[in-house]
Design a protein around this motif. Structure first.
Motif, short mmCIF file in Angstrom:
data_model
loop_
_atom_site.label_atom_id
_atom_site.label_comp_id
_atom_site.label_asym_id
_atom_site.label_seq_id
_atom_site.Cartn_x
_atom_site.Cartn_y
_atom_site.Cartn_z
N GLN A 1 14.73 -43.39 14.94
CA GLN A 1 13.78 -42.45 14.33
C GLN A 1 12.38 -43.02 14.22
O GLN A 1 12.24 -44.23 14.11
CB GLN A 1 14.28 -41.99 12.98
CG GLN A 1 14.32 -43.03 11.90
CD GLN A 1 14.95 -42.48 10.64
OE1 GLN A 1 15.28 -41.33 10.50
NE2 GLN A 1 15.13 -43.34 9.68
N PRO A 2 11.40 -42.13 14.22
CA PRO A 2 11.52 -40.68 14.43
C PRO A 2 11.83 -40.39 15.89
O PRO A 2 11.47 -41.17 16.78
CB PRO A 2 10.14 -40.15 14.03
CG PRO A 2 9.21 -41.29 14.29
CD PRO A 2 10.01 -42.54 14.03
N ALA A 3 12.48 -39.27 16.12
CA ALA A 3 12.91 -38.95 17.47
C ALA A 3 12.82 -37.46 17.74
O ALA A 3 12.98 -36.64 16.84
CB ALA A 3 14.35 -39.41 17.68
N THR A 4 12.58 -37.14 18.99
CA THR A 4 12.58 -35.74 19.43
C THR A 4 14.02 -35.30 19.66
O THR A 4 14.94 -36.13 19.75
CB THR A 4 11.80 -35.57 20.74
OG1 THR A 4 12.47 -36.33 21.77
CG2 THR A 4 10.35 -36.04 20.61
N GLN B 1 15.34 -36.99 22.75
CA GLN B 1 15.77 -38.37 22.56
C GLN B 1 17.14 -38.43 21.88
O GLN B 1 18.01 -39.22 22.27
CB GLN B 1 14.74 -39.14 21.74
CG GLN B 1 13.44 -39.38 22.48
CD GLN B 1 12.35 -39.89 21.56
OE1 GLN B 1 12.16 -39.41 20.44
NE2 GLN B 1 11.61 -40.89 22.05
N ARG C 1 11.17 -33.07 9.34
CA ARG C 1 10.68 -32.71 10.68
C ARG C 1 9.15 -32.74 10.66
O ARG C 1 8.52 -32.11 9.82
CB ARG C 1 11.19 -31.32 11.04
CG ARG C 1 10.75 -30.81 12.39
CD ARG C 1 11.45 -29.52 12.74
NE ARG C 1 11.14 -28.46 11.78
CZ ARG C 1 11.90 -27.39 11.58
NH1 ARG C 1 13.02 -27.22 12.27
NH2 ARG C 1 11.57 -26.47 10.71
N ASP C 2 8.58 -33.46 11.62
CA ASP C 2 7.13 -33.50 11.80
C ASP C 2 6.79 -32.48 12.87
O ASP C 2 7.17 -32.66 14.03
CB ASP C 2 6.70 -34.91 12.20
CG ASP C 2 5.21 -35.01 12.47
OD1 ASP C 2 4.48 -33.99 12.40
OD2 ASP C 2 4.75 -36.12 12.79
N GLN D 1 3.11 -32.01 16.38
CA GLN D 1 3.01 -32.03 17.84
C GLN D 1 3.95 -30.99 18.42
O GLN D 1 4.82 -30.47 17.73
CB GLN D 1 3.36 -33.42 18.37
CG GLN D 1 2.44 -34.50 17.85
CD GLN D 1 2.85 -35.87 18.32
OE1 GLN D 1 3.51 -36.01 19.34
NE2 GLN D 1 2.47 -36.89 17.58
N HIS E 1 8.71 -31.60 18.20
CA HIS E 1 8.91 -31.98 16.80
C HIS E 1 9.66 -33.30 16.72
O HIS E 1 10.55 -33.58 17.51
CB HIS E 1 9.71 -30.89 16.08
CG HIS E 1 8.99 -29.58 16.02
ND1 HIS E 1 9.59 -28.44 15.56
CD2 HIS E 1 7.73 -29.21 16.37
CE1 HIS E 1 8.74 -27.44 15.61
NE2 HIS E 1 7.59 -27.88 16.11
N LEU E 2 9.29 -34.09 15.73
CA LEU E 2 9.95 -35.37 15.50
C LEU E 2 10.85 -35.26 14.27
O LEU E 2 10.42 -34.78 13.22
CB LEU E 2 8.92 -36.47 15.27
CG LEU E 2 8.08 -36.86 16.49
CD1 LEU E 2 6.97 -37.83 16.08
CD2 LEU E 2 8.95 -37.47 17.56
N TYR E 3 12.08 -35.69 14.43
CA TYR E 3 13.05 -35.64 13.34
C TYR E 3 13.30 -37.05 12.82
O TYR E 3 13.27 -38.02 13.56
CB TYR E 3 14.36 -35.03 13.82
CG TYR E 3 14.26 -33.54 14.07
CD1 TYR E 3 14.58 -32.63 13.07
CD2 TYR E 3 13.82 -33.05 15.30
CE1 TYR E 3 14.47 -31.27 13.27
CE2 TYR E 3 13.71 -31.67 15.51
CZ TYR E 3 14.04 -30.80 14.50
OH TYR E 3 13.93 -29.46 14.70
N LYS E 4 13.58 -37.10 11.52
CA LYS E 4 13.82 -38.36 10.84
C LYS E 4 14.85 -38.11 9.74
O LYS E 4 14.79 -37.07 9.07
CB LYS E 4 12.49 -38.81 10.25
CG LYS E 4 12.40 -40.19 9.79
CD LYS E 4 10.95 -40.49 9.46
CE LYS E 4 10.90 -41.09 8.10
NZ LYS E 4 9.61 -41.57 7.71
#
Length: 126
Positions: free
Chosen positions: A23-26, A29, A60-61, A64, A67-70
């Motif tokens: 993390q963070p990951a799409t 990924q 979730r970011d 962009q 989205h990036l999940y963590k």
């Protein structure tokens, strides 16, 4: 009254284990990592992460396009929640019964020695 987070399902735990490592990951990924050990579609992983976001298990970011999940909580925090839930539901709150069942007759001599050291250190703290 505060809202408690649900205990993650097995599938959710699989995804959390991936997130704790990368993390963070799409979604892409996470899907690629998951595909190394099991078959799952990209859209299934996406949907699961969306559900986990709604449950508060992941953040979730969205700043962009991808989205990036963590993971919302650390692996240790999540494991503690799972153990507390299991302790309450299956063992009536008895830590002794939980440990007894977990160890059974399957603990190796090395594991028993490590557990003994842990118990000694816990006892010294009290």
């Amino acid at each position: 009254m505060s809202k408690l987070k649900p205990v993650p399902t097995t599938t959710e735990l699989n995804l959390l284990n991936i997130l704790w490592k990368i993390q963070p990951a799409t979604v892409k990924q996470v899907h690629e990592c998951l595909s190394k050990t099991q078959t799952s579609g990209y859209t299934t992983v996406l949907k699961m992460l969306q559900i986990m976001h709604e449950k508060g298990l992941v953040s979730r970011d969205e700043s962009q396009r991808a989205h990036l999940y963590k993971a919302h909580d650390s692996q240790t925090q999540t494991q503690s929640s799972i153990v507390k839930d299991l302790l309450s539901k299956a063992f009536g709150g008895s830590k002794f019964n939980l440990v007894q069942r977990a160890l059974g007759e399957s603990a190796s001599k090395d594991e028993i020695n490590e557990i003994r050291k842990l118990l000694d250190s816990l006892e010294e703290k009290k």
